[in-house]
Write a protein that holds these residues in place. Structure first.
Motif: not given
Lengths: 232, 232
Positions: A122-138
């Protein structure tokens, strides 16, 4: 949709419980081994049946609860075609999973690792460590690739509507959710940054290796079932 | 309603940001001093105006950010009539606060402390340390009273509909939300327990004093403005 966010304080990992309120079919995204009892208790109290564990990738900072949850509930473990071979279901970009009346779309978002998936419900995206809050995964181990991560975020995730909720795999400052629109505007690694600047920035992070790297990656390739006991 | 839950890892405190999407008027419930920059950044990025800080009680485990937030934004600080005298607005059971188009109802729920308030906004209940996920606040200091807490929970909070979301002031196991219905059924201190059993149980907890008791209580009586610097 029934939705619960859960947190593992040791690894700062967010686990998500999703369920279809009619069929009571449930999925856990990125469960943590040490939280198995907590998660199963909640599934039981909410009168749900665990159908899936969805892995966003082979984690390097915690051991997954997937294998234990499968042994105890009979659920299916879902990962990328490039992910852990112990999973029952391996999905590609754009594949759909049915969770009762809910439809889960797997999106390939490699870059943090080569097997990284995001899941859209639906309108919920679970991004794992790709996209973080004001950051990204390493992007400096496990076949990480900064250019690929930039492409995954800008060409896959940022094409979703601004209003989509982004539920990250971690946060270290107590923030729990963001939106696509917020990250487009305020993510310091991405807002106004081109691909080359992002690659440059990621190459200069000089982060120490995750504490559990040597234990977690091999354990997670076996769905957590060969993990050393928590006290070790 | 705009809604964000935030977490302070050191004290395991949940802070809540609420706002009316039309007027952009916002309130922060139980902000933590050390998180002031994080909280103000989010308020700004979401294009909100901080109208209120709502304190559920004089905390013993963290220092409030209320005073700093008031100095920097001009917001009002709201507490119980029995709460910190530094607050601008002192409310009683059943009093209403207007936040743009949102209506916030203060509910007196003493027992953890004598000044404990819960706040009800639409179907969201913010319980501070009165009712926690499968637990309750302790009652062994700051005029705590187990019988009073039992009455607050069973006669005030448990009369709300089962579907009301309960947003606690803390959780130590990574659980973020519950409902009135769940707590009626599954809270081990309350489900099937009468008042005498609850008082007995609370008298036998033998918990160590909160680490910050000596610092936090006097600091919070001054809205956090006389707190020692965080490194002290």
């Amino acid at each position: 949709m029934i939705f619960r966010q859960l947190f593992d304080p040791e690894s700062s990992t967010y686990t998500y419980l999703l369920a279809d309120p009619l069929s009571r079919q449930a999925a856990l995204i990125d469960p943590v081994l040490e939280q198995t009892e907590r998660d199963l208790t909640l599934v039981k109290e909410l009168e749900l049946t665990l159908a899936y564990v969805l892995e966003t990738h082979v984690h390097a900072d915690h051991v997954t609860g997937a294998g234990q949850l499968r042994e105890r509930t009979g659920c299916q473990v879902v990962a990328s075609t490039r992910g852990a071979s112990c999973a029952n279901v391996h999905v590609r970009h754009g594949e759909l999973l049915q969770l009762g009346g809910l439809c889960i779309v797997a999106l390939a978002t490699p870059g943090h690792t080569d097997d990284s998936l995001s899941y859209l419900v639906e309108e919920h995206l679970f991004t794992g460590d790709a996209l973080l809050v004001r950051g990204t995964g390493r992007t400096d181990f496990q076949n990480g690739d900064a250019g690929q991560l930039y492409d995954s975020i800008t060409q896959v995730l940022f094409t979703l509507p601004d209003e989509v909720w982004v539920h990250p795999g971690h946060d270290y400052k107590g923030r729990m959710v963001t939106t696509i629109g917020e990250e487009k505007r305020f993510n310091p690694r991405l807002a106004g940054k081109d691909r080359a600047s992002f690659i440059q920035l990621m190459s200069e992070l000089n982060l120490p290796p995750p504490k559990k790297l040597g234990i977690a990656v091999p354990a997670n390739r076996a769905c957590g079932l060969n993990a050393p006991p928590p006290q070790a």
